[in-house]
Design an enzyme around this catalytic site. Structure first.
Site, PDB file in Angstrom:
ATOM      1  N   ARG A 125      36.007  77.506 -14.698  1.00 41.04           N
ATOM      2  CA  ARG A 125      36.008  76.050 -14.503  1.00 41.04           C
ATOM      3  C   ARG A 125      36.944  75.319 -15.461  1.00 41.04           C
ATOM      4  NH1 ARG A 125      30.416  72.788 -14.450  1.00 41.04           N
ATOM      5  NH2 ARG A 125      30.215  73.382 -16.629  1.00 41.04           N
TER       6      ARG A 125
ATOM      7  N   ARG B 210      15.744  67.681 -16.374  1.00 45.13           N
ATOM      8  CA  ARG B 210      15.970  69.093 -16.690  1.00 45.13           C
ATOM      9  C   ARG B 210      14.730  69.731 -17.302  1.00 45.13           C
ATOM     10  NH1 ARG B 210      22.063  68.480 -17.379  1.00 45.13           N
ATOM     11  NH2 ARG B 210      22.878  70.534 -17.785  1.00 45.13           N
TER      12      ARG B 210
ATOM     13  N   ARG C 285      35.957  72.959 -20.603  1.00 47.28           N
ATOM     14  CA  ARG C 285      34.937  72.215 -21.342  1.00 47.28           C
ATOM     15  C   ARG C 285      34.568  72.949 -22.631  1.00 47.28           C
ATOM     16  NH1 ARG C 285      30.148  70.174 -17.355  1.00 47.28           N
ATOM     17  NH2 ARG C 285      28.909  70.981 -19.080  1.00 47.28           N
TER      18      ARG C 285
ATOM     19  N   LYS D 111      27.230  71.150  -8.601  1.00 48.63           N
ATOM     20  CA  LYS D 111      26.492  69.885  -8.461  1.00 48.63           C
ATOM     21  C   LYS D 111      27.412  68.676  -8.641  1.00 48.63           C
ATOM     22  CE  LYS D 111      23.391  70.156 -11.743  1.00 48.63           C
ATOM     23  NZ  LYS D 111      23.696  71.404 -12.423  1.00 48.63           N
TER      24      LYS D 111
ATOM     25  N   ARG E 256      22.823  77.922 -21.934  1.00 51.11           N
ATOM     26  CA  ARG E 256      22.483  76.922 -20.919  1.00 51.11           C
ATOM     27  C   ARG E 256      21.756  77.554 -19.739  1.00 51.11           C
ATOM     28  NH1 ARG E 256      28.124  75.346 -20.634  1.00 51.11           N
ATOM     29  NH2 ARG E 256      27.833  74.346 -18.631  1.00 51.11           N
TER      30      ARG E 256
HETATM   31  P1  AMP Z   1      26.036  68.911 -17.672  1.00 51.67           P
HETATM   32  O1  AMP Z   1      27.388  68.299 -17.534  1.00 51.67           O
HETATM   33  O2  AMP Z   1      25.029  68.333 -16.726  1.00 51.67           O
HETATM   34  O3  AMP Z   1      26.083  70.423 -17.620  1.00 51.67           O
HETATM   35  O4  AMP Z   1      25.496  68.536 -19.144  1.00 51.67           O
HETATM   36  C1  AMP Z   1      26.225  68.924 -20.299  1.00 51.67           C
HETATM   37  C2  AMP Z   1      25.299  68.923 -21.503  1.00 51.67           C
HETATM   38  O5  AMP Z   1      24.786  67.601 -21.735  1.00 51.67           O
HETATM   39  C3  AMP Z   1      24.065  69.807 -21.401  1.00 51.67           C
HETATM   40  O6  AMP Z   1      24.336  71.166 -21.686  1.00 51.67           O
HETATM   41  C4  AMP Z   1      23.145  69.155 -22.447  1.00 51.67           C
HETATM   42  O7  AMP Z   1      23.558  69.463 -23.751  1.00 51.67           O
HETATM   43  C5  AMP Z   1      23.433  67.669 -22.219  1.00 51.67           C
HETATM   44  N1  AMP Z   1      22.544  67.100 -21.169  1.00 51.67           N
HETATM   45  C6  AMP Z   1      22.902  66.646 -19.938  1.00 51.67           C
HETATM   46  N2  AMP Z   1      21.839  66.235 -19.239  1.00 51.67           N
HETATM   47  C7  AMP Z   1      20.760  66.450 -20.038  1.00 51.67           C
HETATM   48  C8  AMP Z   1      19.347  66.262 -19.879  1.00 51.67           C
HETATM   49  N3  AMP Z   1      18.828  65.775 -18.724  1.00 51.67           N
HETATM   50  N4  AMP Z   1      18.550  66.589 -20.922  1.00 51.67           N
HETATM   51  C9  AMP Z   1      19.046  67.058 -22.077  1.00 51.67           C
HETATM   52  N5  AMP Z   1      20.346  67.288 -22.295  1.00 51.67           N
HETATM   53  C10 AMP Z   1      21.214  66.986 -21.281  1.00 51.67           C
END
Ligand code: AMP
Length: 219
Positions: free
Chosen positions: A130, A93, A162, A17, A173
Site C-alpha cells: 500500500r 474498533r 504510511r 475500507k 494492528r
Molecule cells: P486507520 O487509518 O483506520 O488504519 O487508523 C490508523 C491508526 O489510527 C490506528 O492504527 C490507530 O492507531 C488510530 N485509530 C484510528 N481509529 C481508531 C479508533 N477507533 N480507536 C483507536 N485508535 C484509532
C-alpha cells in the site's frame, strides 16, 4: 440509500475500507468520517494532540477509547452528519467504542453495519504494497502507482508508504483487530444491524457489491 442514512464499515486493516468508503460517500453523497484520516490530519498539523496520536499510530496501537470517542462525538454533532447521515470508517474498533456510539446516536440510530470481509493473507499482501497520498489519502499500490511518479492523480500530493505500514506495526494492528474489533461483528449481528460483504476481488466489483447491499438493506 436515502439521505440521512447512517452506516458503519467494519473490516480488517487493508481490506480496502478507505477506498470503498470514499467511493460510497461520493455515490450516495454522504460524509465519509474516517478516524484514521482525522488523526493523520492532526499529525500533519503538528498539534500537541497530533504528536501524541502519532506515537500510538506508529506503534500500531489504538488511541485510548475516551480520547477517540470524544473526537467522533464532536464530529457527529455537526450539521452535515445530522442532516445527511454518514459513513463511519475505522470506528468503532472496541466494544466500549461501540457502546459509546450507540449512546451518542441514541436519537438518530445507525441504519446498517457492513463487515467488509477479506482473508488475512490477502490483507497482509495489500498492506505491504500500500502507498497513500499524504494530502487527500487516496490509496495506491506498488503494482498500481499514480500515473506520474509518486504524485497523486487526484490532488498532486506526494504518495508515500504510511509510517504505520511497517511489518511490526502491521502485525500489531492485525492482532488488535482480532482481539478487540472482530468481536464487534457478533455484537452488531446480535443487534440485527450487520451485513457481510465479500471485499476480495476487483475494487470496482466490490463497490458494486456494496452499493447493491446498501440499496437492498434500505428497501
Ligand atoms: P486507520 O487509518 O483506520 O488504519 O487508523 C490508523 C491508526 O489510527 C490506528 O492504527 C490507530 O492507531 C488510530 N485509530 C484510528 N481509529 C481508531 C479508533 N477507533 N480507536 C483507536 N485508535 C484509532
Amino acid at each position: 440509500m436515502i439521505p440521512g442514512a447512517r452506516l458503519v464499515m467494519l473490516g480488517r486493516q487493508g481490506a480496502g475500507k478507505g477506498t470503498q468508503c470514499t467511493r460510497l460517500s461520493r455515490h450516495f453523497v454522504v460524509p465519509h468520517i474516517s478516524t484514521g484520516d482525522m488523526l493523520r490530519a492532526a499529525v500533519k498539523e503538528g498539534t500537541a494532540f497530533g504528536r501524541k496520536a502519532k506515537e500510538y499510530m506508529d506503534a500500531g496501537e489504538l488511541l485510548p477509547d475516551d480520547i477517540i470517542i470524544g473526537v467522533v462525538e464532536e464530529r457527529l454533532l455537526k450539521d452535515d452528519t445530522r442532516n445527511r447521515g454518514y459513513i463511519l470508517d475505522g470506528f468503532p474498533r472496541t466494544e466500549s467504542q461501540a457502546e459509546s456510539l450507540a449512546a451518542i446516536t441514541a436519537d438518530l440510530p445507525l441504519d446498517l453495519v457492513i463487515d467488509l470481509a477479506v482473508p488475512t493473507d490477502v490483507v497482509l499482501e495489500r498492506l505491504a504494497a500500500r502507498r497513500v497520498c499524504v494530502d487527500c489519502g487516496a490509496n495506491y499500490a506498488v503494482h498500481a502507482p499514480p500515473k506520474h511518479g509518486w504524485t497523486c492523480d487526484h490532488c498532486g500530493g506526494e504518495v508515500i508508504q504510511r509510517a504505520d505500514d511497517t511489518e511490526d506495526a502491521i502485525k500489531r494492528r492485525l492482532d488488535i483487530y482480532e482481539a478487540e474489533t472482530a468481536p464487534l461483528i457478533e455484537w452488531y449481528e446480535e443487534r440485527d444491524l450487520l451485513m457481510v460483504v465479500d471485499g476480495d476481488g476487483d475494487p470496482d466489483e466490490v463497490t458494486a457489491r456494496l452499493i447493491r447491499t446498501i440499496d437492498t438493506a434500505r428497501r
